[in-house]
Design a protein around this motif. Structure first.
Motif, PDB file in Angstrom:
ATOM      1  N   GLY A   1      -5.729 -10.539  -4.582  1.00  0.00           N
ATOM      2  CA  GLY A   1      -4.767 -10.111  -3.260  1.00  0.00           C
ATOM      3  C   GLY A   1      -5.009  -8.877  -2.608  1.00  0.00           C
ATOM      4  N   VAL A   2      -6.003  -8.261  -3.507  1.00  0.00           N
ATOM      5  CA  VAL A   2      -6.570  -6.602  -2.973  1.00  0.00           C
ATOM      6  C   VAL A   2      -7.524  -7.536  -1.936  1.00  0.00           C
ATOM      7  CG1 VAL A   2      -8.190  -4.514  -3.032  1.00  0.00           C
ATOM      8  CG2 VAL A   2      -6.203  -5.315  -4.900  1.00  0.00           C
ATOM      9  N   GLY A   3      -8.005  -6.369   0.029  1.00  0.00           N
ATOM     10  CA  GLY A   3      -7.966  -6.342   0.438  1.00  0.00           C
ATOM     11  C   GLY A   3      -7.472  -6.818   2.352  1.00  0.00           C
ATOM     12  N   PRO A   4      -7.495  -8.603   2.007  1.00  0.00           N
ATOM     13  CA  PRO A   4      -7.036  -8.372   3.433  1.00  0.00           C
ATOM     14  C   PRO A   4      -5.237  -8.428   4.079  1.00  0.00           C
ATOM     15  CG  PRO A   4      -7.704 -10.059   2.251  1.00  0.00           C
ATOM     16  CD  PRO A   4      -8.360  -8.983   1.586  1.00  0.00           C
ATOM     17  N   PHE A   5      -4.536  -8.198   2.975  1.00  0.00           N
ATOM     18  CA  PHE A   5      -3.307  -8.068   3.262  1.00  0.00           C
ATOM     19  C   PHE A   5      -3.156  -6.672   3.574  1.00  0.00           C
ATOM     20  CE2 PHE A   5       0.621  -5.973   1.647  1.00  0.00           C
ATOM     21  CZ  PHE A   5       1.133  -7.083   2.036  1.00  0.00           C
ATOM     22  N   HIS A   6      -4.190  -5.594   2.811  1.00  0.00           N
ATOM     23  CA  HIS A   6      -3.989  -4.404   3.360  1.00  0.00           C
ATOM     24  C   HIS A   6      -4.250  -3.594   4.720  1.00  0.00           C
ATOM     25  CE1 HIS A   6      -4.081  -4.627  -1.255  1.00  0.00           C
ATOM     26  NE2 HIS A   6      -3.312  -3.663  -1.254  1.00  0.00           N
ATOM     27  N   PHE A   7      -5.619  -4.839   4.699  1.00  0.00           N
ATOM     28  CA  PHE A   7      -6.587  -4.503   5.719  1.00  0.00           C
ATOM     29  C   PHE A   7      -5.328  -5.066   7.149  1.00  0.00           C
ATOM     30  CE2 PHE A   7      -9.222  -6.053   9.684  1.00  0.00           C
ATOM     31  CZ  PHE A   7      -9.826  -4.174  10.034  1.00  0.00           C
ATOM     32  N   ILE A   8      -4.646  -6.379   7.341  1.00  0.00           N
ATOM     33  CA  ILE A   8      -4.000  -6.989   8.154  1.00  0.00           C
ATOM     34  C   ILE A   8      -2.661  -5.703   7.804  1.00  0.00           C
ATOM     35  CG2 ILE A   8      -3.078  -8.449   8.849  1.00  0.00           C
ATOM     36  CD1 ILE A   8      -5.344 -10.458   7.786  1.00  0.00           C
TER      37      ILE A   8
ATOM     38  N   LEU B   1      -2.001   2.053   5.427  1.00  0.00           N
ATOM     39  CA  LEU B   1      -2.402   1.659   3.581  1.00  0.00           C
ATOM     40  C   LEU B   1      -1.227   2.409   3.532  1.00  0.00           C
ATOM     41  CD1 LEU B   1      -4.858   0.359   2.010  1.00  0.00           C
ATOM     42  CD2 LEU B   1      -5.781   3.235   2.313  1.00  0.00           C
ATOM     43  N   LEU B   2      -1.110   3.860   2.887  1.00  0.00           N
ATOM     44  CA  LEU B   2       0.745   3.854   2.174  1.00  0.00           C
ATOM     45  C   LEU B   2       1.543   2.986   1.796  1.00  0.00           C
ATOM     46  CD1 LEU B   2       1.781   5.343   0.394  1.00  0.00           C
ATOM     47  CD2 LEU B   2       2.022   6.881   2.102  1.00  0.00           C
ATOM     48  N   TYR B   3       1.518   2.086   3.363  1.00  0.00           N
ATOM     49  CA  TYR B   3       2.881   1.184   3.031  1.00  0.00           C
ATOM     50  C   TYR B   3       2.224  -0.495   2.092  1.00  0.00           C
ATOM     51  CZ  TYR B   3       5.693  -2.646   4.270  1.00  0.00           C
ATOM     52  OH  TYR B   3       6.601  -3.927   4.953  1.00  0.00           O
ATOM     53  N   ALA B   4       0.812  -0.527   2.430  1.00  0.00           N
ATOM     54  CA  ALA B   4       0.142  -1.973   1.745  1.00  0.00           C
ATOM     55  C   ALA B   4      -0.024  -1.320   0.590  1.00  0.00           C
ATOM     56  CB  ALA B   4      -1.095  -2.394   2.867  1.00  0.00           C
ATOM     57  N   VAL B   5      -0.492  -0.424   0.062  1.00  0.00           N
ATOM     58  CA  VAL B   5      -0.763  -0.122  -0.997  1.00  0.00           C
ATOM     59  C   VAL B   5       0.597   0.295  -2.307  1.00  0.00           C
ATOM     60  CG1 VAL B   5      -0.985   1.754  -2.772  1.00  0.00           C
ATOM     61  CG2 VAL B   5      -2.382   0.487  -0.916  1.00  0.00           C
ATOM     62  N   LEU B   6       1.964   0.623  -1.623  1.00  0.00           N
ATOM     63  CA  LEU B   6       3.070   0.607  -2.214  1.00  0.00           C
ATOM     64  C   LEU B   6       3.695  -0.820  -2.771  1.00  0.00           C
ATOM     65  CD1 LEU B   6       4.578   3.739  -0.469  1.00  0.00           C
ATOM     66  CD2 LEU B   6       4.285   3.558  -2.894  1.00  0.00           C
ATOM     67  N   TYR B   7       3.834  -1.651  -1.121  1.00  0.00           N
ATOM     68  CA  TYR B   7       4.059  -2.607  -1.217  1.00  0.00           C
ATOM     69  C   TYR B   7       3.389  -3.700  -2.312  1.00  0.00           C
ATOM     70  CZ  TYR B   7       6.168  -7.102   0.444  1.00  0.00           C
ATOM     71  OH  TYR B   7       6.823  -8.314   0.076  1.00  0.00           O
ATOM     72  N   HIS B   8       1.769  -4.359  -2.055  1.00  0.00           N
ATOM     73  CA  HIS B   8       1.642  -4.813  -2.914  1.00  0.00           C
ATOM     74  C   HIS B   8       1.157  -4.170  -4.150  1.00  0.00           C
ATOM     75  CE1 HIS B   8      -2.467  -6.836  -4.248  1.00  0.00           C
ATOM     76  NE2 HIS B   8      -2.593  -7.949  -3.659  1.00  0.00           N
ATOM     77  N   GLU B   9       1.209  -3.298  -4.617  1.00  0.00           N
ATOM     78  CA  GLU B   9       0.589  -2.815  -5.866  1.00  0.00           C
ATOM     79  C   GLU B   9       2.139  -3.325  -6.900  1.00  0.00           C
ATOM     80  OE1 GLU B   9      -2.637  -2.897  -5.378  1.00  0.00           O
ATOM     81  OE2 GLU B   9      -2.060  -1.919  -3.779  1.00  0.00           O
ATOM     82  N   SER B  10       2.854  -2.367  -6.190  1.00  0.00           N
ATOM     83  CA  SER B  10       3.847  -2.881  -7.115  1.00  0.00           C
ATOM     84  C   SER B  10       4.919  -4.237  -6.898  1.00  0.00           C
ATOM     85  CB  SER B  10       5.631  -2.179  -6.341  1.00  0.00           C
ATOM     86  OG  SER B  10       5.226  -0.406  -5.614  1.00  0.00           O
ATOM     87  N   HIS B  11       4.555  -5.231  -5.955  1.00  0.00           N
ATOM     88  CA  HIS B  11       5.114  -6.143  -6.127  1.00  0.00           C
ATOM     89  C   HIS B  11       4.079  -6.865  -7.465  1.00  0.00           C
ATOM     90  CE1 HIS B  11       5.370 -10.607  -5.616  1.00  0.00           C
ATOM     91  NE2 HIS B  11       6.341 -10.080  -4.897  1.00  0.00           N
TER      92      HIS B  11
ATOM     93  N   TRP C   1      11.493  -3.835   4.466  1.00  0.00           N
ATOM     94  CA  TRP C   1      12.356  -2.766   5.240  1.00  0.00           C
ATOM     95  C   TRP C   1      12.875  -2.237   4.230  1.00  0.00           C
ATOM     96  CZ3 TRP C   1      17.366  -1.390   4.143  1.00  0.00           C
ATOM     97  CH2 TRP C   1      18.405  -0.873   4.926  1.00  0.00           C
ATOM     98  N   THR C   2      13.046  -2.314   2.884  1.00  0.00           N
ATOM     99  CA  THR C   2      12.782  -0.971   1.549  1.00  0.00           C
ATOM    100  C   THR C   2      11.460  -0.526   1.391  1.00  0.00           C
ATOM    101  OG1 THR C   2      11.676  -2.778  -0.307  1.00  0.00           O
ATOM    102  CG2 THR C   2      14.572  -2.251   0.364  1.00  0.00           C
ATOM    103  N   VAL C   3      10.391  -0.603   1.470  1.00  0.00           N
ATOM    104  CA  VAL C   3       9.508   0.103   1.512  1.00  0.00           C
ATOM    105  C   VAL C   3       9.159   0.936   2.440  1.00  0.00           C
ATOM    106  CG1 VAL C   3       6.872  -0.496   0.958  1.00  0.00           C
ATOM    107  CG2 VAL C   3       8.456  -1.229   0.114  1.00  0.00           C
ATOM    108  N   LEU C   4       9.204   0.812   4.446  1.00  0.00           N
ATOM    109  CA  LEU C   4       9.455   1.685   5.301  1.00  0.00           C
ATOM    110  C   LEU C   4      10.198   2.365   5.004  1.00  0.00           C
ATOM    111  CD1 LEU C   4       9.547  -1.361   8.391  1.00  0.00           C
ATOM    112  CD2 LEU C   4       7.998  -0.079   7.437  1.00  0.00           C
ATOM    113  N   LYS C   5      11.342   2.544   3.998  1.00  0.00           N
ATOM    114  CA  LYS C   5      12.418   3.273   4.182  1.00  0.00           C
ATOM    115  C   LYS C   5      11.964   4.386   2.891  1.00  0.00           C
ATOM    116  CE  LYS C   5      16.233   2.518   7.264  1.00  0.00           C
ATOM    117  NZ  LYS C   5      16.158   3.595   7.991  1.00  0.00           N
ATOM    118  N   ALA C   6      11.058   3.735   2.178  1.00  0.00           N
ATOM    119  CA  ALA C   6      10.099   4.238   0.540  1.00  0.00           C
ATOM    120  C   ALA C   6       9.356   6.112   2.156  1.00  0.00           C
ATOM    121  CB  ALA C   6      10.025   4.283   0.115  1.00  0.00           C
ATOM    122  N   VAL C   7       8.685   4.767   2.844  1.00  0.00           N
ATOM    123  CA  VAL C   7       7.965   6.133   3.763  1.00  0.00           C
ATOM    124  C   VAL C   7       7.814   6.738   4.899  1.00  0.00           C
ATOM    125  CG1 VAL C   7       5.600   6.419   4.273  1.00  0.00           C
ATOM    126  CG2 VAL C   7       5.991   4.311   3.017  1.00  0.00           C
TER     127      VAL C   7
END
Length: 325
Positions: free
Chosen positions: A268-275, A292-302, A233-239
């Protein structure tokens, strides 16, 4: 040698899958729109994401320690915290290996390894239960498009006889391998070590039933999955283009994101971002660049967070080990 070959083949296959996912995402992407969206990101909400991620790790630490207590009461909170952090960092590079590493770090004693590993299996069982409960809640309370999306997702996953047969084949194969190991445990030393570990696993799995404060353990699990949802939810709010989505929508993304992590791809790069990108695009009609921006912000920050915490915990444990010598 054969084991290494199998591991190499497995990681090669999943690396190809990751490459295909990345290609599928990138082929029609507008990088100008992606960069523009990145520039409009609310970094205060991303700070809240980092804080929530740390709280989730605290819940994981307390929950795992509660499972470890019946088998090893001497386990400390900080040792459990460090073991999880180092294991997470290892998982970022070698998916699945982190569970072995954190078990070895938290025990320090070979006789407790099997039981400690069994507690991780119990953790996974409770996580599957939590996902099932969240899924039921989302389908019961969600919108029509969410219901149809999740129903299609899981019906597609369960379709065909292969999905029903392969888990059974895998279970039989594991049981057969376990039987062979026990038969050869006196003849080969490595079989004896594996058999000793396998014998301890049921004790770790049953650790939940030996706990005095089962309700507290359930509270840790609820808190863990609540913070997972808050992370989404916090990443949703960030975008800005996703800020209008609700916590219920974040629950859907949490489920889909956790299912995506089942694919053991290095980093973990690839499937998470695409799905995740596809989920946001199909369900909420956002542009591919926004998903994709959401997926990148979430995955790479984590990923950065768990690597930093993993390095800090590894240094701390190494320092304590040297001090004890």
């Amino acid at each position: 040698m054969a084991g290494r070959s199998r591991q190499t083949i497995k990681y090669s296959i999943f690396t190809v899958i990751a490459a295909l996912c990345i290609w599928q995402m990138m082929k029609n992407l507008s990088w100008e729109s992606f960069v523009e969206g990145l520039g409009r990101t609310d970094w205060i909400w991303m700070g809240a994401f980092v804080l929530t991620s740390i709280i989730a790790l605290v819940f994981r630490t307390l929950r795992w320690r509660a499972l470890l207590m019946p088998t090893d009461p001497s386990t400390g909170v900080l040792d459990t915290w460090d073991s999880i952090n180092v294991g997470n960092a290892v998982n970022a590079v070698l998916p699945g290996a982190g569970e072995v590493v954190r078990t070895a770090l938290v025990t320090g004693k070979k006789e407790n390894y099997g039981k400690s590993f069994g507690t991780i299996l119990m953790e996974r069982a409770w996580d599957f239960l939590a996902i099932a409960i969240i899924l039921i809640l989302v389908i019961a309370c969600g919108s029509a498009n969410v219901k149809s999306f999740l129903s299609g997702l899981f019906s597609a996953s369960a379709g065909g006889h292969g999905f029903r047969i392969w888990p059974l084949v895998g279970a039989v194969a594991l049981a057969g391998a376990g039987w062979i190991v026990f038969r050869l445990r006196l003849k080969y030393s490595w079989c004896g070590k594996v058999a000793e570990t396998l014998e301890g696993i049921p004790g770790g799995i049953c650790s939940f039933f030996k706990m005095e404060k089962k309700l507290l353990f359930c509270s840790y699990t609820a808190g863990l999955w609540l913070t997972y949802s808050l992370m989404s939810w916090t990443v949703l709010k960030a975008v800005p283009d996703l800020a209008g989505l609700s916590l219920a929508d974040a629950l859907v993304i949490t489920i889909v994101g956790n299912l995506a992590t089942v694919i053991p791809v290095p980093t973990g790069v690839g499937p998470f971002h695409f799905i995740v990108m596809s989920t946001l695009t199909v369900l909420f009609g956002v542009a591919d660049e926004t998903g994709l921006l959401y997926a990148v912000l979430y995955h790479e920050s984590h990923a950065i967070l768990i690597i930093v915490l993993g390095v800090i915990s590894y240094i701390r444990k190494s320092f304590l080990k040297q001090s004890a010598i």
